[in-house]
Structures are given as C-alpha cells and as structure tokens.
Design a protein around this motif. Structure first.
Motif, PDB file in Angstrom:
ATOM      1  N   GLU A 130      11.937 -17.337 -28.376  1.00 57.95           N
ATOM      2  CA  GLU A 130      10.668 -16.625 -28.489  1.00 57.95           C
ATOM      3  C   GLU A 130      10.682 -15.685 -29.702  1.00 57.95           C
ATOM      4  O   GLU A 130       9.704 -15.617 -30.457  1.00 57.95           O
ATOM      5  CB  GLU A 130      10.389 -15.851 -27.194  1.00 57.95           C
ATOM      6  CG  GLU A 130      10.188 -16.732 -25.975  1.00 57.95           C
ATOM      7  CD  GLU A 130      11.485 -17.203 -25.296  1.00 57.95           C
ATOM      8  OE1 GLU A 130      11.392 -17.984 -24.332  1.00 57.95           O
ATOM      9  OE2 GLU A 130      12.597 -16.814 -25.715  1.00 57.95           O
ATOM     10  N   GLU A 131      11.783 -14.968 -29.891  1.00 54.44           N
ATOM     11  CA  GLU A 131      11.906 -14.093 -31.061  1.00 54.44           C
ATOM     12  C   GLU A 131      11.906 -14.904 -32.352  1.00 54.44           C
ATOM     13  O   GLU A 131      11.302 -14.493 -33.356  1.00 54.44           O
ATOM     14  CB  GLU A 131      13.196 -13.273 -30.985  1.00 54.44           C
ATOM     15  CG  GLU A 131      13.194 -12.236 -29.889  1.00 54.44           C
ATOM     16  CD  GLU A 131      14.567 -11.655 -29.619  1.00 54.44           C
ATOM     17  OE1 GLU A 131      14.626 -10.482 -29.206  1.00 54.44           O
ATOM     18  OE2 GLU A 131      15.592 -12.362 -29.798  1.00 54.44           O
ATOM     19  N   LEU A 132      12.562 -16.039 -32.337  1.00 50.26           N
ATOM     20  CA  LEU A 132      12.611 -16.885 -33.530  1.00 50.26           C
ATOM     21  C   LEU A 132      11.221 -17.413 -33.888  1.00 50.26           C
ATOM     22  O   LEU A 132      10.875 -17.511 -35.065  1.00 50.26           O
ATOM     23  CB  LEU A 132      13.598 -18.031 -33.336  1.00 50.26           C
ATOM     24  CG  LEU A 132      15.068 -17.607 -33.254  1.00 50.26           C
ATOM     25  CD1 LEU A 132      15.935 -18.780 -32.792  1.00 50.26           C
ATOM     26  CD2 LEU A 132      15.558 -17.070 -34.587  1.00 50.26           C
ATOM     27  N   LEU A 133      10.415 -17.730 -32.882  1.00 44.99           N
ATOM     28  CA  LEU A 133       9.049 -18.193 -33.144  1.00 44.99           C
ATOM     29  C   LEU A 133       8.217 -17.080 -33.783  1.00 44.99           C
ATOM     30  O   LEU A 133       7.547 -17.297 -34.795  1.00 44.99           O
ATOM     31  CB  LEU A 133       8.377 -18.681 -31.862  1.00 44.99           C
ATOM     32  CG  LEU A 133       6.913 -19.115 -32.010  1.00 44.99           C
ATOM     33  CD1 LEU A 133       6.774 -20.275 -32.986  1.00 44.99           C
ATOM     34  CD2 LEU A 133       6.334 -19.474 -30.665  1.00 44.99           C
ATOM     35  N   VAL A 134       8.279 -15.885 -33.212  1.00 44.58           N
ATOM     36  CA  VAL A 134       7.537 -14.753 -33.776  1.00 44.58           C
ATOM     37  C   VAL A 134       8.032 -14.466 -35.192  1.00 44.58           C
ATOM     38  O   VAL A 134       7.238 -14.255 -36.114  1.00 44.58           O
ATOM     39  CB  VAL A 134       7.653 -13.509 -32.867  1.00 44.58           C
ATOM     40  CG1 VAL A 134       7.025 -12.279 -33.533  1.00 44.58           C
ATOM     41  CG2 VAL A 134       7.002 -13.768 -31.513  1.00 44.58           C
ATOM     42  N   GLY A 135       9.351 -14.497 -35.379  1.00 37.84           N
ATOM     43  CA  GLY A 135       9.919 -14.270 -36.709  1.00 37.84           C
ATOM     44  C   GLY A 135       9.496 -15.335 -37.707  1.00 37.84           C
ATOM     45  O   GLY A 135       9.233 -15.034 -38.876  1.00 37.84           O
ATOM     46  N   SER A 136       9.407 -16.575 -37.279  1.00 42.14           N
ATOM     47  CA  SER A 136       8.975 -17.660 -38.160  1.00 42.14           C
ATOM     48  C   SER A 136       7.532 -17.471 -38.602  1.00 42.14           C
ATOM     49  O   SER A 136       7.198 -17.682 -39.776  1.00 42.14           O
ATOM     50  CB  SER A 136       9.120 -19.015 -37.465  1.00 42.14           C
ATOM     51  OG  SER A 136      10.471 -19.317 -37.264  1.00 42.14           O
ATOM     52  N   LEU A 137       6.669 -17.080 -37.679  1.00 37.27           N
ATOM     53  CA  LEU A 137       5.272 -16.825 -38.037  1.00 37.27           C
ATOM     54  C   LEU A 137       5.169 -15.675 -39.037  1.00 37.27           C
ATOM     55  O   LEU A 137       4.429 -15.755 -40.022  1.00 37.27           O
ATOM     56  CB  LEU A 137       4.452 -16.511 -36.789  1.00 37.27           C
ATOM     57  CG  LEU A 137       4.122 -17.718 -35.920  1.00 37.27           C
ATOM     58  CD1 LEU A 137       3.744 -17.290 -34.514  1.00 37.27           C
ATOM     59  CD2 LEU A 137       3.009 -18.529 -36.559  1.00 37.27           C
TER      60      LEU A 137
END
Length: 159
Positions: free
Chosen positions: A60-67
């Motif tokens: 979930e953190e990686l998704l937010v960070g990717s965006l």
C-alpha cells in the motif's frame, strides 16, 4: 514515446514459510524482498494490520509512493519545459483504503514546491493538472488521485 512498449521486471522473494508454511493465517511470515537487476533490494512486508512488519515497506505504501513519484517526475519535466524553476519538491502523500471494499478509494498528493522568485505560481499550479494527465501510474488506477500543492518562494542562488 507513443507506441513504444516498456517492460519492467521485478522479483518478489519470500522465504517466510518456516517449518509449517501456510498451514494457518498466523503461521507464516509476511516479509519479502523486492528485487530488480542492478538495484538495491526493498525490504517488504504486509501492513501491520495484516500481521506485517512495521519497519518494512508494504504494498500500500509502495502504491502511494509510486503515484507521488510519477506525478513529481512529470511535474518537474513540464516545469522545465515551461520555464518554471522548481528549487525543491517534497510531497506528503496519503492513501485511503477501504478494507471492506478491498481497494483504495483515494490518494491525495500534497506537494510543497519551492519556486524561484521569478516563476509564475499560477503557471506552476496549472502544471499539476497536466502532470496528473500524463502520469502513467495515475492513469492505471481506478480511484481518485487528487493534488493539493503548496508553494514557497525562494531566490535562486546565482553563484
């Protein structure tokens, strides 16, 4: 870039089965490593709410960070083309996930951008909309990605 295909290879390595493997929900580790050729590994796990390690990155953190990172990269590109001089960029992005629905419902980017004293703040603000439309990651998700930029002024050092 139109019509070009890009490939990305990532290996997720999990060795948390111990002696019992996945015999029960609490019987296995959530720790894993994300790997890609020639890059440092990323220590990953599940969110602590799902028995993960709070000291490791979760998906979930990686998704937010990717965006956030994708938006920033496009934004800086567009600013460079438009003559808007960005001296610093720091985003405090937040994602909202509804576990009952089993999906993200929103991500809000909150970048704080330091502009040089000669750059147009209205043009800098406008370029966020353009960056959002160009961001590959934002175009690939099925939830709202909002952006609430804040601007600071600083004189560029000419030394």
């Amino acid at each position: 870039m139109a019509g070009q295909q890009h490939q990305y290879q990532v290996t997720v390595l999990w060795q948390g089965g111990g002696d019992t493997g996945t015999t029960g929900y609490r019987d296995y580790g959530r720790e894993h490593e994300l790997r890609a050729p020639g890059k440092a590994s990323i220590a990953g796990s599940a969110d602590p709410a799902f028995l993960g390690d709070k000291d490791r990155w979760n998906p979930e953190e990686l998704l937010v960070g990717s965006l956030s990172a994708c938006h920033k990269l496009w934004y800086l590109h567009l600013c460079a083309e438009a003559g808007v001089v960005v001296l610093a960029y720091e985003d405090h992005a937040e994602g909202e996930m509804d576990a009952a629905l089993g999906r993200f419902t929103r991500v809000t980017l909150r970048p704080r951008i330091t502009l040089d004293s000669d750059s147009s703040e209205s043009r800098a603000r406008e370029l966020h909309d353009h960056a959002h439309k160009k961001c590959f990651i934002a175009a690939s998700v099925n939830f709202e990605v909002g952006c609430q930029p804040d601007f600071i002024r600083q004189s560029a050092s000419h030394g």
